[in-house]
Design a protein around this motif. Structure first.
Motif, mmCIF file in Angstrom:
data_model
loop_
_atom_site.group_PDB
_atom_site.id
_atom_site.type_symbol
_atom_site.label_atom_id
_atom_site.label_comp_id
_atom_site.label_asym_id
_atom_site.label_seq_id
_atom_site.Cartn_x
_atom_site.Cartn_y
_atom_site.Cartn_z
ATOM 1 N N HIS A 100 2.747 -1.065 9.329
ATOM 2 C CA HIS A 100 3.599 -1.100 10.517
ATOM 3 C C HIS A 100 5.078 -1.067 10.123
ATOM 4 C CE1 HIS A 100 0.238 -3.107 13.113
ATOM 5 N NE2 HIS A 100 0.126 -1.792 13.080
ATOM 6 N N ALA A 101 5.433 -1.816 9.087
ATOM 7 C CA ALA A 101 6.824 -1.853 8.637
ATOM 8 C C ALA A 101 7.271 -0.473 8.154
ATOM 9 C CB ALA A 101 6.994 -2.885 7.528
ATOM 10 N N HIS A 102 6.375 0.226 7.439
ATOM 11 C CA HIS A 102 6.709 1.572 6.959
ATOM 12 C C HIS A 102 6.931 2.528 8.135
ATOM 13 C CE1 HIS A 102 6.813 4.991 4.247
ATOM 14 N NE2 HIS A 102 5.938 5.607 5.024
ATOM 15 N N LEU A 103 6.112 2.419 9.173
ATOM 16 C CA LEU A 103 6.279 3.273 10.353
ATOM 17 C C LEU A 103 7.599 2.959 11.059
ATOM 18 C CD1 LEU A 103 2.667 3.175 11.850
ATOM 19 C CD2 LEU A 103 3.752 5.094 10.652
ATOM 20 N N LEU A 104 7.915 1.671 11.186
ATOM 21 C CA LEU A 104 9.182 1.293 11.810
ATOM 22 C C LEU A 104 10.366 1.813 11.004
ATOM 23 C CD1 LEU A 104 8.717 -2.373 13.076
ATOM 24 C CD2 LEU A 104 9.556 -0.426 14.413
ATOM 25 N N ALA A 116 14.969 7.975 11.637
ATOM 26 C CA ALA A 116 15.138 9.105 12.557
ATOM 27 C C ALA A 116 16.212 8.806 13.593
ATOM 28 C CB ALA A 116 13.810 9.415 13.244
ATOM 29 N N GLU A 117 16.242 7.566 14.100
ATOM 30 C CA GLU A 117 17.237 7.204 15.106
ATOM 31 C C GLU A 117 18.634 7.174 14.505
ATOM 32 O OE1 GLU A 117 17.698 6.657 19.159
ATOM 33 O OE2 GLU A 117 15.847 6.948 18.024
ATOM 34 N N LEU A 118 18.744 6.691 13.288
ATOM 35 C CA LEU A 118 20.062 6.619 12.639
ATOM 36 C C LEU A 118 20.638 7.999 12.361
ATOM 37 C CD1 LEU A 118 19.309 3.581 10.388
ATOM 38 C CD2 LEU A 118 21.295 3.765 11.893
ATOM 39 N N LEU A 119 19.789 8.974 12.166
ATOM 40 C CA LEU A 119 20.281 10.336 11.988
ATOM 41 C C LEU A 119 20.948 10.859 13.257
ATOM 42 C CD1 LEU A 119 17.377 11.922 9.902
ATOM 43 C CD2 LEU A 119 19.628 11.159 9.097
ATOM 44 N N LEU A 120 20.656 10.226 14.406
ATOM 45 C CA LEU A 120 21.341 10.552 15.658
ATOM 46 C C LEU A 120 22.556 9.653 15.874
ATOM 47 C CD1 LEU A 120 18.249 10.945 18.024
ATOM 48 C CD2 LEU A 120 19.547 12.768 16.916
ATOM 49 N N LEU A 152 6.881 -8.783 13.223
ATOM 50 C CA LEU A 152 5.716 -8.307 12.484
ATOM 51 C C LEU A 152 4.922 -9.467 11.882
ATOM 52 C CD1 LEU A 152 7.308 -5.260 10.614
ATOM 53 C CD2 LEU A 152 5.808 -5.196 12.606
ATOM 54 N N LEU A 153 5.610 -10.561 11.568
ATOM 55 C CA LEU A 153 4.949 -11.714 10.966
ATOM 56 C C LEU A 153 4.434 -12.707 11.994
ATOM 57 C CD1 LEU A 153 7.433 -12.534 8.071
ATOM 58 C CD2 LEU A 153 5.067 -11.780 7.789
ATOM 59 N N GLY A 154 4.981 -12.626 13.225
ATOM 60 C CA GLY A 154 4.721 -13.687 14.186
ATOM 61 C C GLY A 154 3.497 -13.521 15.047
ATOM 62 N N GLY A 155 2.632 -12.585 14.705
ATOM 63 C CA GLY A 155 1.417 -12.407 15.496
ATOM 64 C C GLY A 155 1.677 -11.836 16.876
ATOM 65 N N GLU A 156 2.837 -11.162 17.045
ATOM 66 C CA GLU A 156 3.181 -10.601 18.349
ATOM 67 C C GLU A 156 2.862 -9.116 18.433
ATOM 68 O OE1 GLU A 156 7.164 -11.610 19.513
ATOM 69 O OE2 GLU A 156 7.131 -13.435 18.310
ATOM 70 N N MET A 157 2.104 -8.632 17.467
ATOM 71 C CA MET A 157 1.865 -7.197 17.392
ATOM 72 C C MET A 157 0.526 -6.814 18.005
ATOM 73 S SD MET A 157 4.551 -6.005 16.419
ATOM 74 C CE MET A 157 3.825 -4.401 16.597
ATOM 75 N N GLU A 158 0.304 -7.219 19.232
ATOM 76 C CA GLU A 158 -0.882 -6.772 19.955
ATOM 77 C C GLU A 158 -0.663 -5.321 20.380
ATOM 78 O OE1 GLU A 158 -3.631 -8.387 20.342
ATOM 79 O OE2 GLU A 158 -2.928 -10.216 19.369
ATOM 80 N N THR A 159 -1.405 -4.432 19.773
ATOM 81 C CA THR A 159 -1.176 -3.013 20.030
ATOM 82 C C THR A 159 -1.916 -2.504 21.255
ATOM 83 O OG1 THR A 159 -2.999 -2.371 18.590
ATOM 84 C CG2 THR A 159 -0.822 -2.621 17.569
ATOM 85 N N GLY A 160 -2.837 -3.296 21.793
ATOM 86 C CA GLY A 160 -3.559 -2.861 22.981
ATOM 87 C C GLY A 160 -4.345 -1.588 22.763
ATOM 88 N N GLY A 161 -4.774 -1.346 21.534
ATOM 89 C CA GLY A 161 -5.559 -0.155 21.248
ATOM 90 C C GLY A 161 -4.721 1.089 21.014
ATOM 91 N N GLU A 162 -3.389 0.972 21.091
ATOM 92 C CA GLU A 162 -2.525 2.135 20.845
ATOM 93 C C GLU A 162 -2.592 2.527 19.369
ATOM 94 O OE1 GLU A 162 1.381 2.442 23.486
ATOM 95 O OE2 GLU A 162 1.294 0.565 22.385
ATOM 96 N N PRO A 163 -2.436 3.810 19.061
ATOM 97 C CA PRO A 163 -2.286 4.207 17.662
ATOM 98 C C PRO A 163 -1.061 3.518 17.065
ATOM 99 C CG PRO A 163 -2.705 6.115 19.055
ATOM 100 C CD PRO A 163 -2.458 4.959 19.976
ATOM 101 N N PRO A 164 -1.071 3.208 15.765
ATOM 102 C CA PRO A 164 0.023 2.455 15.152
ATOM 103 C C PRO A 164 1.405 3.049 15.406
ATOM 104 C CG PRO A 164 -1.814 2.578 13.643
ATOM 105 C CD PRO A 164 -2.166 3.454 14.811
ATOM 106 N N MET A 165 1.555 4.374 15.304
ATOM 107 C CA MET A 165 2.879 4.971 15.508
ATOM 108 C C MET A 165 3.375 4.737 16.932
ATOM 109 S SD MET A 165 5.547 6.520 14.472
ATOM 110 C CE MET A 165 5.294 7.391 12.926
ATOM 111 N N GLN A 166 2.504 4.900 17.915
ATOM 112 C CA GLN A 166 2.906 4.664 19.299
ATOM 113 C C GLN A 166 3.242 3.198 19.528
ATOM 114 O OE1 GLN A 166 0.237 6.296 22.232
ATOM 115 N NE2 GLN A 166 -0.029 8.222 21.134
#
Length: 247
Positions: free
Chosen positions: A151-155, A161-165, A201-215
């Motif tokens: 997840h950290a690598h995806l973020l 990408a955002e910083l390039l803008l 990412l460490l606090g257990g707040e990453m409930e993805t709800g079944g979304e793909p990791p990138m989304q």
């Protein structure tokens, strides 16, 4: 600073109401946008501009983009770079000095130390004021686990990408000296801003709800985008002050 987006219609007009742009739309109250808070202006469709408003944007280093109704670029208005481009030029000049890369690396280390200790404080570490960056990295590697590291690598990729803008809007264009290996400004700022996401990412707040990791990571980024942009602008201001101190 933020982009100003104008969805044009017949009768839409932009004039200078110093120190702001006044945007008028038919049957709507006029809106004022201070020039000091605008990074660029994007106009789509029919928008009439006064010459004084265009020249004020040019003097402030604000790009104005004119788009067709279908979104294609029709024209671009630019002017003097002002302080935004001056900061980038100071950095390029510093990197050209014999002692420049070392000074810049020292500044980057000091910024990462601030970001890492801010993370340690938010994570509730008792010794956050003395926590060494390398020690925190080892703790993160263990605490995140394989999924968290993914997840950290995806973020990190999304931030880059955002910083390039964001960087061109802050006056940092495509100079090769700012994209050189470990001195790559966008890559460094990506790593710096990622520290602000580690508590989530460490606090257990990453409930993805079944979304793909990138989304899921894109959703997390957009939830934190305003705070992230403020941290980016704060870091650019610190860079500006650093460059003034060594020039």
């Amino acid at each position: 600073m933020r982009p100003l987006y104008i969805e044009g219609v017949p009768g839409c007009r932009v004039v200078l109401d110093e120190p702001a742009l006044r945007v008028s739309l038919p049957e709507k109250a006029d809106q004022l946008f201070p020039l000091s808070r605008i990074s660029r202006v994007v106009c789509k469709g029919v928008v009439e501009w006064s010459m004084s408003a265009l020249l004020a944007c040019a003097d402030a280093g604000i790009f104005v983009l004119f788009l067709e109704k279908n979104g294609e670029l029709r024209a671009r208005w630019s002017g003097r770079g002002g302080e935004r481009q001056a900061t980038a030029q100071r950095l390029v000049d510093l990197l050209a000095r014999a002692d420049g890369p070392a000074l810049y690396e020292n500044w980057m280390r000091s910024m990462e130390k601030l970001a890492a200790r801010s993370f340690a404080r938010r994570a509730g570490m008792a010794d956050w004021r003395e926590a060494p960056v390398i020690g925190l990295r080892f703790q993160l590697a263990d605490g995140l686990g394989p999924e968290g590291r993914h997840h950290a690598h995806l973020l990190l990729s999304l931030l880059h990408a955002e910083l390039l803008l964001w960087l061109p809007e802050a006056g940092f264009g495509g100079d090769e000296a700012l994209q050189d290996g470990e001195l790559d400004l966008a890559a460094f700022l990506s790593r710096l801003l990622l520290w602000d996401f580690y508590p989530l990412l460490l606090g257990g707040e990453m409930e993805t709800g079944g979304e793909p990791p990138m989304q899921a990571m894109a959703s997390l980024f957009h939830q934190c985008e305003d705070r992230c942009y403020l941290l980016f602008r704060s870091t650019i201001n610190k860079l500006h002050q650093f460059l003034l101190s060594v020039s």
